[in-house]
Design an enzyme around this catalytic site. Sequence first.
Site, PDB file in Angstrom:
ATOM      1  N   LYS A  61      19.423  34.852 125.181  1.00  0.00           N
ATOM      2  CA  LYS A  61      18.110  34.370 125.650  1.00  0.00           C
ATOM      3  C   LYS A  61      18.269  33.619 126.973  1.00  0.00           C
ATOM      4  CE  LYS A  61      16.397  33.950 120.879  1.00  0.00           C
ATOM      5  NZ  LYS A  61      16.122  33.026 119.757  1.00  0.00           N
ATOM      6  N   GLN A 109      16.769  26.698 117.625  1.00  0.00           N
ATOM      7  CA  GLN A 109      17.240  27.929 116.992  1.00  0.00           C
ATOM      8  C   GLN A 109      17.470  27.713 115.495  1.00  0.00           C
ATOM      9  OE1 GLN A 109      17.567  30.922 118.550  1.00  0.00           O
ATOM     10  NE2 GLN A 109      18.338  31.948 116.740  1.00  0.00           N
ATOM     11  N   ASP A 155       8.094  29.470 120.197  1.00  0.00           N
ATOM     12  CA  ASP A 155       8.510  30.193 118.988  1.00  0.00           C
ATOM     13  C   ASP A 155       7.324  30.513 118.081  1.00  0.00           C
ATOM     14  OD1 ASP A 155      11.094  30.982 118.391  1.00  0.00           O
ATOM     15  OD2 ASP A 155      11.768  28.968 117.867  1.00  0.00           O
TER      16      ASP A 155
HETATM   17  N1  GUN Z   1      16.423  32.523 114.164  1.00  0.00           N
HETATM   18  C1  GUN Z   1      16.198  33.832 113.931  1.00  0.00           C
HETATM   19  N2  GUN Z   1      15.117  34.260 114.635  1.00  0.00           N
HETATM   20  C2  GUN Z   1      14.655  33.180 115.312  1.00  0.00           C
HETATM   21  C3  GUN Z   1      13.557  32.980 116.203  1.00  0.00           C
HETATM   22  O1  GUN Z   1      12.762  33.873 116.519  1.00  0.00           O
HETATM   23  N3  GUN Z   1      13.431  31.725 116.694  1.00  0.00           N
HETATM   24  C4  GUN Z   1      14.267  30.714 116.354  1.00  0.00           C
HETATM   25  N4  GUN Z   1      14.059  29.517 116.880  1.00  0.00           N
HETATM   26  N5  GUN Z   1      15.284  30.872 115.533  1.00  0.00           N
HETATM   27  C5  GUN Z   1      15.472  32.093 115.012  1.00  0.00           C
END
Ligand code: GUN
Length: 297
Positions: free
Chosen positions: A54, A98, A121
């Site tokens: 990312k 995350q 998110d």
């Molecule tokens: N862990 C797995 N998918 C995601 C997501 O889309 N966002 C976040 N913050 N953590 C994740």
Amino acid sequence: MIAGNLIDGRAIAEQIHQETAQRVARLAVRGIQPGLVFVRVGEDPASKVYVGMKEKTSTRLGISSRTHALPATTTEAELLGLIARLNVDPRVHGILVQAPVPRHIAEARIYSAVAPEKDVDGFHPQNVGKLMLGDPTGFRPCTPAGIHELLIRSQVSIEGAEVVVLGRGNIVGKPMALILMQKSRHANATVTLCHSQTRHIDSHCLRADILIAALGSPEFVKASMVKPGAVVIDVGVNRVLDPAAKNGSRLVGDVDFLNVQPVAGKITPNPGGVGPMTIAILMQNTVRAAEMAVVGS
Ligand code: GUN
């Protein structure tokens, strides 16, 4: 159909990146650079990889990004303190904590602490509520929103379709069902949400025009569960033991791809299907957060 039925998530994500980069350029003219902050707690190896990908994409698109990598011993109060500082930092437009966080930290409290206008998110209860109500002013969670875009840009007909979502997690299954059942364009589907307690899951799957597997079970969806011509979306990322593999394991999806592909009308490869779309929507959400901050100032 064997060849030609793949949904190329990488190519579609790249289209979205082009659009996002243009919006970044328009903000730059006004002296604004979108800023995204990642917060990672502990040493989950998959999270490190995801956040790394990312960050790289952010940089490529001209979005400034940084990562707070916190030790697994970080307390909930410390994490909440960091979020409070990021919430009031005007250079930060998006905050992403995350998942998963260590067990001693209540995930729900963390997501509720992120300012809703920086919640790229889409996990804050205000954004979850807006999604449920069909209010487009909120942020939608990146993976289900990415799948929605994937379906739209692959010319899959969603309106009136039978959709079966496998999995009821807060990150994918539940928001996916909400997105596709809305009374709006590119939605209006009849959605069935199946989970670990669902009886006769095969018969539900067999009805699906669009089958979305997000249950986290390696190769759960077999060819015998797929209606010929159905669109199959594989969200799963499962590490399975494989003595023949270099490091003793390999990644597989929730779909038995080799056997399902010939039956499906369209299918996502994995990797190269849903994953790149999640990142594309995160970037899009971040730029939108920056645009909204300009209007709001
Ligand atoms: N862990 C797995 N998918 C995601 C997501 O889309 N966002 C976040 N913050 N953590 C994740």
